[in-house]
Design an enzyme around this catalytic site. Structure first.
Site, PDB file in Angstrom:
ATOM      1  CG  HIS A 139      -2.047   1.163   1.357  1.00 54.55           C
ATOM      2  ND1 HIS A 139      -1.872   2.212   1.080  1.00 54.55           N
ATOM      3  CD2 HIS A 139      -3.031   1.093   0.154  1.00 54.55           C
ATOM      4  CE1 HIS A 139      -3.001   3.039   1.080  1.00 54.55           C
ATOM      5  NE2 HIS A 139      -3.906   1.822   0.843  1.00 54.55           N
TER       6      HIS A 139
ATOM      7  CG  ASP B 164      -7.883  -4.452  -2.978  1.00 57.03           C
ATOM      8  OD1 ASP B 164      -7.732  -3.670  -3.135  1.00 57.03           O
ATOM      9  OD2 ASP B 164      -9.023  -4.260  -2.988  1.00 57.03           O
TER      10      ASP B 164
HETATM   11  C1  SDX Z   1      -5.891  -0.290  -3.004  1.00 61.18           C
HETATM   12  O1  SDX Z   1      -4.732   4.168  -2.717  1.00 61.18           O
HETATM   13  C2  SDX Z   1      -5.300   3.894  -1.677  1.00 61.18           C
HETATM   14  O2  SDX Z   1      -5.725   4.517  -0.929  1.00 61.18           O
HETATM   15  C3  SDX Z   1      -6.220   2.260  -2.187  1.00 61.18           C
HETATM   16  C4  SDX Z   1      -7.266   1.696  -0.932  1.00 61.18           C
HETATM   17  C5  SDX Z   1      -8.392   2.381  -1.362  1.00 61.18           C
HETATM   18  O3  SDX Z   1      -8.882   1.601   0.204  1.00 61.18           O
HETATM   19  O4  SDX Z   1      -8.389   3.420  -1.871  1.00 61.18           O
HETATM   20  O5  SDX Z   1      -6.364   1.213  -0.394  1.00 61.18           O
HETATM   21  C6  SDX Z   1      -7.546   0.696  -1.985  1.00 61.18           C
HETATM   22  O6  SDX Z   1      -6.584   0.403  -4.058  1.00 61.18           O
HETATM   23  C7  SDX Z   1      -5.247  -1.791  -2.253  1.00 61.18           C
HETATM   24  C8  SDX Z   1      -3.901  -1.490  -2.833  1.00 61.18           C
HETATM   25  C9  SDX Z   1      -4.638  -3.090  -4.132  1.00 61.18           C
HETATM   26  N1  SDX Z   1      -3.599  -3.271  -4.583  1.00 61.18           N
HETATM   27  C10 SDX Z   1      -3.126  -4.222  -4.686  1.00 61.18           C
HETATM   28  O7  SDX Z   1      -3.159  -4.718  -3.856  1.00 61.18           O
HETATM   29  C11 SDX Z   1      -2.266  -4.824  -5.669  1.00 61.18           C
HETATM   30  C12 SDX Z   1      -0.408  -5.072  -5.486  1.00 61.18           C
HETATM   31  N2  SDX Z   1       0.005  -3.478  -4.813  1.00 61.18           N
HETATM   32  C13 SDX Z   1       1.183  -2.758  -5.354  1.00 61.18           C
HETATM   33  O8  SDX Z   1       1.197  -3.420  -7.056  1.00 61.18           O
HETATM   34  C14 SDX Z   1       1.560  -1.673  -4.806  1.00 61.18           C
HETATM   35  O9  SDX Z   1       1.650  -2.800  -3.859  1.00 61.18           O
HETATM   36  C15 SDX Z   1       0.474  -0.954  -4.867  1.00 61.18           C
HETATM   37  C16 SDX Z   1       0.028  -0.165  -5.836  1.00 61.18           C
HETATM   38  C17 SDX Z   1      -0.540  -0.746  -4.045  1.00 61.18           C
HETATM   39  C18 SDX Z   1       0.805   0.500  -3.895  1.00 61.18           C
HETATM   40  O10 SDX Z   1       2.266   0.714  -4.808  1.00 61.18           O
HETATM   41  P1  SDX Z   1       3.569   1.999  -4.528  1.00 61.18           P
HETATM   42  O11 SDX Z   1       3.067   2.228  -3.363  1.00 61.18           O
HETATM   43  O12 SDX Z   1       3.478   2.876  -5.860  1.00 61.18           O
HETATM   44  O13 SDX Z   1       4.757   1.474  -4.475  1.00 61.18           O
HETATM   45  P2  SDX Z   1       6.172   0.424  -5.737  1.00 61.18           P
HETATM   46  O14 SDX Z   1       4.571   0.123  -7.118  1.00 61.18           O
HETATM   47  O15 SDX Z   1       7.271   1.645  -5.702  1.00 61.18           O
HETATM   48  O16 SDX Z   1       6.366  -0.849  -5.049  1.00 61.18           O
HETATM   49  C19 SDX Z   1       7.809  -0.084  -4.077  1.00 61.18           C
HETATM   50  C20 SDX Z   1       8.320  -1.712  -4.217  1.00 61.18           C
HETATM   51  C21 SDX Z   1       8.833  -2.020  -4.648  1.00 61.18           C
HETATM   52  O17 SDX Z   1      10.243  -2.587  -4.916  1.00 61.18           O
HETATM   53  P3  SDX Z   1      11.083  -2.689  -4.951  1.00 61.18           P
HETATM   54  O18 SDX Z   1      11.047  -2.269  -6.410  1.00 61.18           O
HETATM   55  O19 SDX Z   1      11.065  -0.825  -4.584  1.00 61.18           O
HETATM   56  O20 SDX Z   1      12.334  -3.676  -4.494  1.00 61.18           O
HETATM   57  O21 SDX Z   1       7.788  -2.616  -2.956  1.00 61.18           O
HETATM   58  C22 SDX Z   1       7.577  -3.463  -3.589  1.00 61.18           C
HETATM   59  C23 SDX Z   1       7.564  -3.098  -4.960  1.00 61.18           C
HETATM   60  O22 SDX Z   1       8.073  -4.162  -6.161  1.00 61.18           O
HETATM   61  N3  SDX Z   1       6.046  -3.996  -3.656  1.00 61.18           N
HETATM   62  C24 SDX Z   1       5.684  -5.378  -3.841  1.00 61.18           C
HETATM   63  C25 SDX Z   1       4.304  -5.470  -3.898  1.00 61.18           C
HETATM   64  N4  SDX Z   1       3.676  -4.350  -3.870  1.00 61.18           N
HETATM   65  C26 SDX Z   1       4.317  -3.151  -3.302  1.00 61.18           C
HETATM   66  N5  SDX Z   1       6.800  -6.740  -3.730  1.00 61.18           N
HETATM   67  C27 SDX Z   1       5.815  -7.891  -4.216  1.00 61.18           C
HETATM   68  N6  SDX Z   1       4.134  -7.481  -3.955  1.00 61.18           N
HETATM   69  C28 SDX Z   1       3.085  -6.768  -3.963  1.00 61.18           C
HETATM   70  N7  SDX Z   1       1.939  -6.208  -3.806  1.00 61.18           N
END
Ligand code: SDX
Length: 372
Positions: A254, A308
């Protein structure tokens, strides 16, 4: 000028609606803890709180319940669209289009914005349920004004009154998804609202943003993971393979929470209860194992289950197919979207950020003959 990809850590407004403590994993609607609201409140009461800033007294709550109940029906031209749209259409596309159609008729400026907010909120479950029944070649079930918002949603979906547990689980699930400060879909709504466009156009932008798998679409992806894994003994290997191949664990991570999402904590308890009642407890055990192992591995990076993660399992247990989960999310987040729109318009400022230009300047034009 500094580049802030994804507007990370940029505030675009002040708000009194929702406060998220991403480090402690706390969430407050209008100052009330989500844990108290999930335990003691319900969809209608919390919607009133988010829209109007205070918990309603009995008359205010009764008035809102009546207004929501009387607005559940759809205009005939929207019903005809739902009955004739292709049966394999993406439910979020159907929802987005139907809301857009409602906007065509509702250009009146007589009503207050909150009245339009209530009207759209009330009609979303009807749009979704009518489409589900139609694509299954079942008779549509007309809304029942004697039921609560959550109960009526399940009634129109399945044609039978929900059990007490189903009603409570649906009510809490909707309440938990109601608002989350400046998430992508709420921001999309505000970009449109800030141009002084209409509330329906703003909500269509919100639905469009919520459809994406990184936002509202993660709930079905999370459930798909549990079904793919099949058995809790396969979890460790599945997770390692996914992470080693650079894939993400859906329902984890998140932008704001760097600890366990409080909504996931609450949904986990209801997922356990409803999967037991529905004979889906094996899926819950898989989810619990993914939660445990995923948190152990990813927790070091502040990556834990988000709303989620268990939501998909709960919606599936309530009778929603996976492709409907984002529409269930939207049926609740409509309250947060419209509350933020109304709050932002009180002190509106056109949302227009900048871009850092990286191209050339002053290139000399040449005719097509010289370009061969
Ligand atoms: C919702 O914003 C909100 O409040 C949203 C929400 C709401 O109520 O409206 O809470 C609802 O959308 C929840 C999120 C649902 N999405 C997912 O579950 C999809 C999987 N999650 C991600 O793709 C990610 O965590 C995000 C998109 C939610 C957040 O991404 P960010 O803050 O842009 O962070 P990032 O994508 O830059 O990741 C940072 C690091 C990366 O690693 P590095 O490249 O730094 O080594 O964290 C890692 C990512 O690879 N990472 C994960 C991960 N999520 C982030 N690694 C493995 N599994 C994951 N799920």
């Amino acid at each position: 000028m500094e580049l802030k990809k994804g507007l990370e850590d940029i505030a675009i407004k002040e708000t009194e609606i929702t406060y998220i403590d991403g480090n402690l994993g706390r969430l407050y609607y209008r100052g009330y803890s989500i844990f108290d609201l999930a335990e003691f409140s319900n969809f209608e009461e919390t919607a009133y709180l988010i829209w109007f800033g205070k918990l309603p007294n009995s008359r205010e709550l009764k008035d809102l319940k009546e207004k929501l109940a009387e607005e559940r029906n759809l205009p005939e031209y929207v019903v005809q669209f739902i009955k004739n749209v292709r049966k394999d259409a993406n439910p979020m596309d159907v929802l987005r289009t139907a809301i857009s159609m409602l906007g065509i008729e509702d250009e009146s400026n007589k009503e207050e914005l909150w009245e339009k907010a209530v009207k759209i909120t009330s009609k979303i479950p009807t749009i979704i349920s009518f489409f589900v029944r139609t694509r299954k070649n079942l008779d549509i079930i007309e809304p029942d004004s004697s039921l609560s918002h959550a109960e009526n949603f399940l009634y129109m979906l399945k044609g039978e009154k929900p059990s007490n547990l189903e009603s409570k689980v649906m009510d809490v699930s909707l309440l938990l998804h109601m608002d989350h400060e400046m998430n992508a879909s709420t921001f999309a709504c505000l970009v449109v609202a800030s141009t002084l466009s209409d509330i329906y156009s703003s909500v269509v932008a919100g639905v469009s943003a919520l459809k994406g798998p990184l936002h509202g679409g993660a709930n079905s992806e999370a459930l798909k993971q549990f079904m793919e894994i099949g058995n809790k003994d396969n979890v460790e290997e599945y997770i390692m393979k996914k992470l080693e191949s650079g894939h993400r664990i859906m329902g984890f991570g998140h932008r704001i929470y760097k600890t366990y999402d409080p909504r996931a904590k609450i949904l986990k308890e209801y997922a356990k209860m409803i999967t037991k009642e529905k004979g889906l407890y094996n899926l819950y055990e898989v989810a619990e194992k993914v939660d445990e192992i995923g948190s152990r591995i990813l927790g070091k990076k502040g990556i834990y289950p988000n709303v989620d993660f268990y939501a998909g399992l709960v919606f599936y247990s309530l009778g929603f197919e996976p492709d409907l989960f984002p529409t269930v999310f939207a049926s609740s987040r409509i309250v947060g979207w419209t509350a933020h729109i109304m709050e932002y318009l009180k002190d509106n400022k056109l949302i227009r950020p900048k871009a850092i230009y990286k191209g050339e300047i002053g290139r000399k034009y040449i005719g097509i003959q010289e370009r061969e």
